[in-house]
Motif scaffolding. Structure first.
Motif, PDB file in Angstrom:
ATOM      1  N   THR A 142      97.699-107.789  68.712  1.00 27.99           N
ATOM      2  CA  THR A 142      96.991-106.521  68.893  1.00 27.99           C
ATOM      3  C   THR A 142      97.925-105.444  69.416  1.00 27.99           C
ATOM      4  N   ILE A 143      98.774-105.835  70.369  1.00 29.90           N
ATOM      5  CA  ILE A 143      99.706-104.858  70.949  1.00 29.90           C
ATOM      6  C   ILE A 143     100.635-104.317  69.874  1.00 29.90           C
ATOM      7  N   HIS A 157      98.762-102.152  67.292  1.00 28.76           N
ATOM      8  CA  HIS A 157      98.430-100.863  67.881  1.00 28.76           C
ATOM      9  C   HIS A 157      99.644 -99.947  67.865  1.00 28.76           C
ATOM     10  N   HIS A 178     104.216 -93.880  69.609  1.00 25.50           N
ATOM     11  CA  HIS A 178     104.276 -95.190  70.241  1.00 25.50           C
ATOM     12  C   HIS A 178     105.361 -95.254  71.306  1.00 25.50           C
ATOM     13  N   SER A 209      96.423-100.643  74.205  1.00 16.61           N
ATOM     14  CA  SER A 209      95.542-101.232  73.203  1.00 16.61           C
ATOM     15  C   SER A 209      94.402-102.016  73.848  1.00 16.61           C
ATOM     16  N   SER A 257      87.262-102.757  74.371  1.00 18.15           N
ATOM     17  CA  SER A 257      88.585-103.302  74.101  1.00 18.15           C
ATOM     18  C   SER A 257      88.444-104.705  73.558  1.00 18.15           C
TER      19      SER A 257
END
Lengths: 321, 696
Positions: free
Chosen positions: A166-167, A170, A178, A159, B541
């Motif tokens: 965020t991780i 994602h 995943h 990610s 990012s």
């Protein structure tokens, strides 16, 4: 943000703090129960850790004559830093309430702060046990610090972020893709780290009081009363934090993304199921392995480095998604 | 009517104050505190002027990297510009550092010099003034010759400071070692700058930077390597660091604080100056990777050696090697990013390096002052003989603990922020698309994490063994008083700065990042969401974000709640009792864990690195060892330094034997010397004839 959202975020923050602290002894209990059942023992009652904490809270404290203010301050700082790490881990709602303020490296820092204070205080009493536990605990901590960082890099590479929210987000949007080999390798490395950080077998035996083998117990030998209660609760909290981080990244599905009642309820139930299952697994694992000789723990650490590095190489070779 | 503009006036006043400080310190014959104080006060004034100049430069809206905002003024000699002064943005970052850390250390010296009152020694205060002046000159020199002069001056003055307590043989030996290494370093600096000057035909830094594009790849590479050896030695990068653990413990503690806090940063300044400001352009990849390799080596070598020490100041000196390693990792990463055409990431790494330079200066000066207070009162630097100082010197202990936490990279202190920045920039490697860089940078992040974990290990040991539990010796028991108030105030100020930059790093990161972006030609780094310190921009990012103030607030809130909960309903003070003794006997200080014992797990794990050997000698009434039982005994653990034994010692032997051979030339007869002169003359004429070609 509207005032309404701020209020809700504050509520989520409070709920997560309460949940983490409230659940901590329960999960410790689940690990113990699972362990005793697979050893064909009845084991203590499920609420025993809560009773222990209540008992300790009611007791007085005696400090060692030669000790300094460090002894008194350490349990407070140690516990507060674990508490401060809670909002940076996703629990049942995304984004994490204080997610904007820090990433997983902050969690590493706060856990290290907690360990540092306990280890310093262990030298204050001037007994041999304290020093023994302190040097061993810092030794283990130093060896596993690279693992934590490498795992964060490995988890974060797809990610492009080191933020927990965020991780997890994602991962949740990726679906079954995943669960890539890279993620599994990194998570395996994290599982080894979890054993070391929380002082479980084969790194440390939380149930022992044998001088030559104990690590964490040796450090906190001189503590009693409310200080000891904080230390015990902190140890459980540390375990919950890392377990939650583990399941949140590995199985990110089901976490609530909006303030809907149904979504929140589902997320809470799934959170409980994941955490209970992970704790039971931990208990099962503890029955299967024996305590390792201290210096063999280095092998475990190196294994976790290799796993994490392997995961990152895999990510890079395949290309960042 | 003469108009002098403000920067020039500040600069001149600053140098004047230092000169007066040196004069006041050197001329006063009586070695009393009263003679030292005016000199130190004048140094302080000089630092205030210098610091104001730096603030002026950093605060100027157009202060962009290498651009000279403060007008340089030069004294022109016929034909060639010899002396050129000025202050660049990069220089201002270091000048402010000198002013802040130097100022605090001078403040501490007010009380510290009292220790030397009754001893007839050199003029410590005056030399400190000269030392500060020479460092300011290094930073403000904008031409090759002036820079070399200032550099040499700094080396010589610091040598006299190192050998201040020259009645001890070890101190003289350490001083000589330092002097020799420093001159090897000076040779590197000289070669590097002269190559630059000869290659570009210019002798001021601004014109060298303008003409550096004309240098060939080999020339630029030679300049880079010579600069690395020269400035790297001064900074203390492994394997050129060997002087550092000798010289720092030998010097008085306030001097160690200045040397470790500020002087070795002059090496960092030079290391940045040459590739970033003078050579410029896109560096080849191997430059950056060389720095990264040496940086990683320094990190591990420094921290592993530090753990093995039980001399408190030697331990701190080895940690300087570790932290310089971290700085070089950041600078190397910046060069690599620059080579790969990622200026934003290069700026971020350079920012991390510069910020860590500041942070290390702050906490290392703090730790050296704390170590000086503790070991000075007890009269020994051996940690095994200390202990229990926290109850007698509570402020020193508190501030030392703060410094220990900062250097271990723990939040909410400044060390954590610079390591966080470095981790972020290393993490950014995956956007460069270069597989080698990605893999190397990930491994480097692992090395960095390991060395910060080991640093925490080392400082639990250093603080715990020195300050906690009970005194281990008569010397430690004899300490009854807190350090002089000027020293505790200085340590408090440094600790406050560590905390301030940990909680509100943007105060300093703002101005530094402008300089860093300017040096690598990147757009300025913006601090967006998250208030104080939000998401750092990274192409493609989201990166990571850190609002460390919020983290600190959470920590403080948690602490307050837990503290109130613990207090609630427990009115009386907790009683005190003995530590658990297994029912044998009351524990004595001899049962405490020793520094060597604490280090043992690491020594054992890295046994191959240390080549540690231990000897156990049973002692007592005619007792040969009965199995593993010995009533009394003596254990000695020896740690070898393979680098010194394997490289530096043979080198010394070789140089000495060469010198002996050369000395045969010195016959003492006039006719021989006349012969040499004739031969030299003929030789020179031949060279001139061959090289000069069509000389008139």
């Amino acid at each position: 943000m509207t005032p309404w959202e701020i209020l809700l975020t504050t509520l989520v923050l409070a709920a997560e703090l309460a949940l983490a602290v409230g659940l901590a002894p329960l999960l410790t209990s689940v690990v113990r129960r699972r362990k005793s059942r697979s050893q064909r023992r009845t084991g203590p009652s499920m609420i025993q850790p809560y009773l222990d904490l209540a008992k300790l809270w009611g007791k007085g404290t005696v400090y060692v004559e030669s000790s300094s203010a460090v002894t008194r301050a350490a349990p407070l700082i140690s516990f507060a830093s674990l508490l401060a790490a809670v909002p940076f881990v996703p629990w049942f709602f995304l984004p994490a309430p204080l997610g904007f303020a820090g990433d997983l490296i902050v969690v590493v820092g706060l856990l290290a702060l907690s360990r540092f204070m306990t280890a310093v205080a262990a030298l204050d009493a001037g007994s041999t046990f304290g020093g023994m536990g302190s040097t061993r605990d810092m030794w283990i901590g130093a060896l596993f610090e690279p693992t934590f960082l490498l795992v964060i890099f490995a988890w974060g590479a797809p990610s492009g972020s080191t933020q927990a929210s965020t991780i997890v987000l994602h991962g949740a949007t990726l679906g079954a893709a995943h669960l890539s080999p890279a993620l599994l390798l990194a998570s395996a490395a994290f599982a080894l780290l979890l054993l070391a950080e929380t002082g479980r077998l084969p790194v440390d035996n939380p149930a022992t009081h044998l001088e030559l083998t104990m690590v964490h117990e040796a450090m906190v030998l001189e503590y009693g009363g409310r200080d000891l209660a904080l230390i015990e609760l902190g140890q459980s909290l540390r375990m919950v934090l890392l377990l939650e981080l583990f399941v949140a990244v590995l199985l990110p599905w089901g976490i609530a993304l909006s303030f809907g009642l149904a979504a929140l309820a589902l997320a809470l139930v799934l959170l409980l199921v994941k955490l209970l299952a992970a704790s039971a697994l931990l208990g099962e694992l503890e029955t299967r392995v024996a305590k390792w000789r201290l210096f063999r723990v280095a092998d475990l650490a190196v294994l976790s480095w290799v796993l994490a590095l392997g995961s990152i190489s895999l990510t890079y070779l395949v290309g960042v998604g | 009517m003469i108009l002098v503009d403000l920067p020039v006036a500040l600069y001149a006043l600053s140098l004047l104050s230092f000169a007066l400080a040196a004069l006041a310190g050197v001329t006063s014959r009586s070695a009393s505190v009263r003679a030292a104080h005016p000199s130190l006060a004048l140094s302080l004034v000089g630092l205030v002027f210098g610091g104001s100049l730096a603030v002026l430069q950093l605060g100027a809206p157009s202060a962009w990297g290498s651009e000279l905002v403060v007008p340089g003024f030069s004294a022109a000699a016929p034909g060639i510009t010899v002396l050129d002064f000025g202050l660049t943005g990069l220089g201002a970052v270091f000048l402010l550092l000198l002013a802040v850390v130097g100022g605090v250390v001078v403040l501490a010296s007010l009380g510290y010099v009292a220790r030397f009152v009754h001893e007839r020694r050199g003029p410590l205060a005056g030399l400190i003034g000269l030392f500060l002046m020479s460092m300011e000159l290094v930073i403000t020199s904008q031409s090759v010759f002036l820079f070399l002069l200032a550099w040499e001056g700094m080396t010589l003055v610091s040598y006299f400071l190192v050998v201040h307590e020259h009645d001890s043989w070890e101190v003289r030996r350490a001083g000589l070692f330092y002097l020799v290494m420093s001159h090897a370093a000076a040779a590197g600096v000289l070669i590097s700058l002269v190559l630059l000057g000869a290659g570009t035909g210019a002798w001021t830094f601004s014109s060298i930077a303008a003409g550096a594009g004309r240098l060939g790849a080999w020339q630029a590479g030679a300049v880079f390597v010579a600069a690395l050896i020269g400035f790297g030695t001064k900074a203390g990068v492994a394997p050129l660091h060997v002087w550092l653990p000798e010289a720092h413990p030998a010097a008085p503690s306030n001097v160690s604080a200045l040397m470790s806090g500020v002087m070795i940063k002059m090496g960092v300044y030079g290391a940045i100056l040459v590739p970033f400001e003078l050579l410029g352009g896109t560096p080849p990849l191997w430059w950056g990777f060389t720095w990264i390799g040496l940086g990683a080596l320094s990190c591990l070598l420094g921290v592993l050696n530090a753990i093995a020490q039980h001399d408190l100041k030697r331990l701190l000196a080895f940690h300087s090697v570790e932290n310089i390693g971290i700085i070089f990792l950041a600078l190397g990463a910046s060069l690599v990013f620059l080579s790969l055409g990622a200026p934003l990431l290069a700026a971020l790494s350079l920012l991390a390096g510069l910020f860590h330079t500041w942070n290390h200066a702050l906490f290392k000066a703090l730790l050296f002052l704390g170590a000086g207070a503790a070991t000075g009162s007890a009269g020994t630097r051996d940690m095994e003989a200390l202990g229990g100082l926290a109850r007698r010197m509570p402020y020193t202990a508190l501030f030392f603990l703060g410094g220990a936490m900062a250097i271990s990279g723990l939040p909410p202190l400044n060390g954590f922020v610079s390591e966080w920045l470095l981790f972020q920039s290393l993490f950014g490697a995956f956007t460069t698309g270069s597989l080698a860089t990605e893999v190397v940078f990930t491994a480097v992040a692992g090395v960095l994490a390991l060395s910060s974990g080991l640093a925490a290990y080392c400082f639990v040991k250093a603080f715990g063994v020195t300050f906690l539990a009970r005194p281990r010796s008569e010397a430690a028991r004899s300490v009854v008083r807190e350090a002089p108030s000027s020293m505790t105030a200085a340590m408090g100020a440094l600790f406050g700065l560590c905390l301030l930059l940990g909680v509100a790093p943007f105060l300093l990161l703002g101005p530094i990042s402008t300089v860093a972006s300017g040096l690598v030609g990147a757009p300025p780094i913006s601090y967006s969401a998250g208030g104080a310190f939000g998401s750092l921009p990274r192409p493609g990012s989201t990166g990571g974000s850190l609002a460390i103030g919020v983290v600190a607030l959470g920590l403080a809130a948690g602490l307050l709640v837990v503290w109130l909960l613990r207090r609630m309903g427990s009115g009386h003070a907790a009683p005190r009792g003995a530590a658990w003794d297994c029912g044998i006997d009351a524990p004595t200080p001899r049962m405490e864990y020793t520094a060597s014992g604490y280090a043992q797990p690491i020594l054992r794990l890295f046994g191959g690195f240390y080549r540690a050997s231990s000897h156990l000698e049973p002692r007592g009434p005619g007792s040969p060892r009965q199995g593993s039982l010995a009533k009394t005994g003596h254990v000695e653990v020896e740690v070898e330094y393979p680098l010194v034994a394997g490289f530096y010692s043979p080198l010394t032997v070789a140089v000495q034997s060469l010198a002996r051979r050369v000395s045969r030339l010195q016959s003492g007869g006039i006719h021989a010397y006349l012969g040499y002169m004739v031969l030299t003359l003929i030789g020179l004429l031949v060279i001139l004839r061959i090289a000069g070609g069509g000389a008139p």
